[in-house]
Design an enzyme around this catalytic site. Structure first.
Site, PDB file in Angstrom:
ATOM      1  CG  ASP A  21       0.451  52.392   0.952  1.00 50.67           C
ATOM      2  OD1 ASP A  21       0.608  51.858  -0.587  1.00 50.67           O
ATOM      3  OD2 ASP A  21      -1.479  51.794   1.699  1.00 50.67           O
TER       4      ASP A  21
ATOM      5  CG  ASP B  37       0.681  49.991   7.119  1.00 50.95           C
ATOM      6  OD1 ASP B  37      -0.519  49.244   6.165  1.00 50.95           O
ATOM      7  OD2 ASP B  37       1.451  51.112   6.645  1.00 50.95           O
TER       8      ASP B  37
END
Length: 332
Positions: free
Chosen positions: A12, A10
């Protein structure tokens, strides 16, 4: 790390907050590239993969455009499997999302008067009433609805901002319907990432229980949760089985030789022990207990997850009381 042939990472709250890299993330990811493929898998549909890759290269990462998989790509792929070639699709989101729709052979539009057969919705900081109204009209007329993701918030260097899920909630409230979801925790985005690199044993890495870790469960993959973004120690402790990570660490520096020690059920708890008694979990510091808060949290999770239902926490000694406070956990 030799157990895994691909990392699905991932962005953010995991690799960066806003434009800046999280401490240790770049060095750790660069080091692990020697043993596994690294793909960057983001629920944020606001930027194209080329723009994301450029941002990551600017942080010091070795990244090609094809190493980035976005929920905009996943959303467009879902639509391509359901719509006739060239069909109009109303886009609620950025021009990058519209481009992904175009790349799969569909026609992006911005008005319900263009008779779209579907609506695709992804994050844009400029989403407002007018485009939501156009989408609503299309949905009310029977258009299929695909949401790139339903994250209620988006981590930023200034704090948590409203995410695409909050904008999705506007249309859900107005029309009483549910979208088909392409991004995490739904499986399409992660499956696209797995298929792209031909992974047989991927490890999903992220900062959110409700998206990254739930998404790992959706594709039956192991996962690593890092506490640099949205999810908190309290959330981890109370996580339902379908939200529980395989590994738990403070940040991405646990990648490599340190990963095995962060296994929640089998790894090192740094001298901390915990036991469950009914609805209470007691944490105790051993003589060799260190200051690693995530090690203590793994000990707490190991005890709390033995039975169904949430548990209150208490300290068995002064050091344990201080660690519980450090973790931000309420005591019973």
């Amino acid at each position: 790390m030799s157990t895994y042939d691909a990392l699905l990472v991932d962005l953010d709250g995991t690799v960066y907050r806003g434009p800046e890299a999280i401490d240790g993330a770049v060095e750790s990811l660069e080091a692990v590239r020697a043993t596994a493929t690294v793909s960057y898998v983001t629920n944020n549909a606001s930027r194209g993969p080329d723009e994301v890759a450029e941002h990551l290269r600017g942080l010091g990462l070795t990244v090609a455009t094809e190493d980035v998989v976005t929920s905009a790509q996943a959303g467009a792929a879902v639509l391509a499997g359901q719509c006739d070639p060239g069909a109009p699709v109303l886009v609620v989101g950025t021009d990058a999302l519209a481009e992904e729709v175009r790349l799969v052979g569909l026609t992006p539009v911005r008005s319900a008067d263009d008779e779209p057969v579907a609506v695709v919705q992804g994050h844009s900081p400029d989403t407002g009433w007018r485009i939501l109204a156009e989408a609503g009209l299309a949905l009310h007329r029977g258009a299929h609805w695909v949401a790139c993701n339903v994250d209620p918030t988006l981590p930023d260097e200034r704090g948590l901002m409203p995410g695409n899920g909050s904008m999705v909630a506007v249309l859900r409230t107005a029309y009483g319907i549910e979208p088909e979801v392409a991004g995490k925790p739904a499986a399409p985005l992660l499956r696209q990432a797995v298929e792209r690199v031909g992974a047989q044993r991927p490890l999903v890495i992220g900062d959110r229980l409700d998206t990254d870790i739930a998404g790992a469960h959706a594709i039956e993959a192991d996962s690593l949760l890092v506490l640099t973004g949205v999810s908190t120690p309290a959330g981890v402790l109370d996580a339902a089985p379908e939200l529980r990570p395989t590994f738990l660490g403070p940040d991405l520096t646990v990648l490599g030789d340190g990963l095995a020690a962060t296994h929640v059920l089998e790894g090192d708890t740094g001298g901390w022990t915990a036991r469950r008694d009914g609805d209470t979990v007691e944490l105790t510091a051993g003589d060799d207990a260190g200051d690693d808060a995530t090690a203590a949290l793994r000990a707490l999770c190991r005890a709390a997850w033995e039975a169904e239902g949430t548990a209150t926490v208490r300290g068995g000694d002064g050091r344990a009381d201080k660690m519980i406070s450090t973790l931000g956990l309420a005591t019973g």
